[in-house]
Design an enzyme around this catalytic site. Structure first.
Site, PDB file in Angstrom:
ATOM      1  N   ASP A   1      77.193  34.808  77.324  1.00 43.89           N
ATOM      2  CA  ASP A   1      78.621  35.221  77.192  1.00 43.89           C
ATOM      3  C   ASP A   1      79.308  35.195  78.601  1.00 43.89           C
ATOM      4  O   ASP A   1      78.783  35.305  79.570  1.00 43.89           O
ATOM      5  CB  ASP A   1      78.642  36.724  76.668  1.00 43.89           C
ATOM      6  CG  ASP A   1      78.080  36.968  75.280  1.00 43.89           C
ATOM      7  OD1 ASP A   1      77.898  36.071  74.575  1.00 43.89           O
ATOM      8  OD2 ASP A   1      78.252  38.029  75.013  1.00 43.89           O
TER       9      ASP A   1
ATOM     10  N   HIS B   1      70.635  31.774  78.045  1.00 49.20           N
ATOM     11  CA  HIS B   1      69.732  31.420  77.052  1.00 49.20           C
ATOM     12  C   HIS B   1      69.877  29.699  77.352  1.00 49.20           C
ATOM     13  O   HIS B   1      70.273  29.294  78.413  1.00 49.20           O
ATOM     14  CB  HIS B   1      70.293  31.628  75.536  1.00 49.20           C
ATOM     15  CG  HIS B   1      70.106  33.023  75.094  1.00 49.20           C
ATOM     16  ND1 HIS B   1      69.237  33.215  74.117  1.00 49.20           N
ATOM     17  CD2 HIS B   1      70.567  34.069  75.583  1.00 49.20           C
ATOM     18  CE1 HIS B   1      69.128  34.244  73.762  1.00 49.20           C
ATOM     19  NE2 HIS B   1      70.019  34.865  74.824  1.00 49.20           N
TER      20      HIS B   1
ATOM     21  N   SER C   1      76.962  38.451  88.237  1.00 49.03           N
ATOM     22  CA  SER C   1      76.350  36.749  87.651  1.00 49.03           C
ATOM     23  C   SER C   1      77.144  35.698  87.643  1.00 49.03           C
ATOM     24  O   SER C   1      78.307  36.069  86.788  1.00 49.03           O
ATOM     25  CB  SER C   1      75.314  37.152  86.905  1.00 49.03           C
ATOM     26  OG  SER C   1      75.721  37.799  85.828  1.00 49.03           O
TER      27      SER C   1
END
Length: 258
Positions: A87, A143, A227
């Protein structure tokens, strides 16, 4: 406003290294549990998609690194789909120079700096760089964007600047100075650089997948604190679908051509 600054300071770990370590310790401790409700409310976290109810989390850190229920992020299933690894807010740098230079928030970077050597940067000359900035609102697990073989994994950098709007604009080159986990994937014979850039002052990256062969949508790691994810793709291997701005993990952002 005060509460927003407080939570941003925790999860981006701004400030002196000693202060950052103190903030990290607090966020990971039971003492932070009473703040979970206000944090979730302030950032409008969708806790219905999380695997646990909000009362089941023991610290701010736990809810920040929460896992999601199966199916909460559908993975695009076209054979050639290239999906968002997380996301976040996506920006794309097209047509890298032969020197693999790109500009973010008026700061100039090179793929050589990002990956640590000119040899590792060579395959991406003329290619594209995809940059995903994660805010405190976002799901903070990362991911795999496409089926691949993991050829190499290494770390670089020291924690030097906050990876947020201010840090990217005024900080000391955070994308290439901060601690980062670099993974070189092989996708049908072409390389793909998958870079997780950590927060200010601490190592905030955890790799959770040690497999040599990974598949689109597989969990790969997570950020404990603020991040950014950067993907580098070679020229002629990736067709971007034009979707910039907010994206969700698993959403198709293009196709792999090779």
């Amino acid at each position: 406003m005060i509460r927003t600054k407080f939570y941003r300071r925790i999860f981006e770990l701004n400030g002196h290294p000693i202060i950052a370590k103190g903030l990290r310790s607090f966020a990971q401790s039971k003492a932070s549990k009473p703040f979970i409700g206000s944090f979730a409310k302030l950032y409008k976290l969708n806790m219905e998609e999380a695997t646990r109810g909000i009362r089941e989390y023991g610290s701010l850190h736990d809810v920040f690194t929460r896992e999601l229920k199966p199916g909460a992020r559908p993975i695009a299933d076209s054979a050639d789909a290239f999906v968002s690894p997380c996301d976040g807010y996506l920006s794309v740098v097209n047509d890298l120079t032969l020197e693999s230079t790109f500009t973010v928030k008026e700061q100039e970077y090179t793929v050589e700096e990002l990956l640590g050597s000119s040899t590792k940067a060579e395959p991406y000359a003329g290619g594209q760089v995809l940059i995903f900035y994660l805010s405190p609102t976002d799901y903070h697990r990362v991911h795999v964007p496409i089926d691949a073989t993991v050829e190499e994994v290494y770390t670089l950098g020291k924690d030097a600047a906050p990876v947020n709007e201010i840090g990217l604009t005024h900080g000391l080159r955070p994308l290439t100075r901060n601690y980062r986990l670099v993974s070189r994937f092989d996708v049908a014979g072409s390389p793909l650089a998958h870079v997780m850039v950590g927060a200010l002052n601490v190592n905030s990256i955890v790799r959770t997948n040690e497999a040599n062969v990974v598949h689109r949508g597989d969990p790969y790691g997570y950020f404990s604190f603020g991040s950014t994810v950067v993907l580098c793709v070679p020229k002629g291997t990736f067709s971007f679908n034009g979707k910039t701005g907010p994206v969700k993990m698993g959403e198709a952002i293009g196709t792999w051509l090779s």
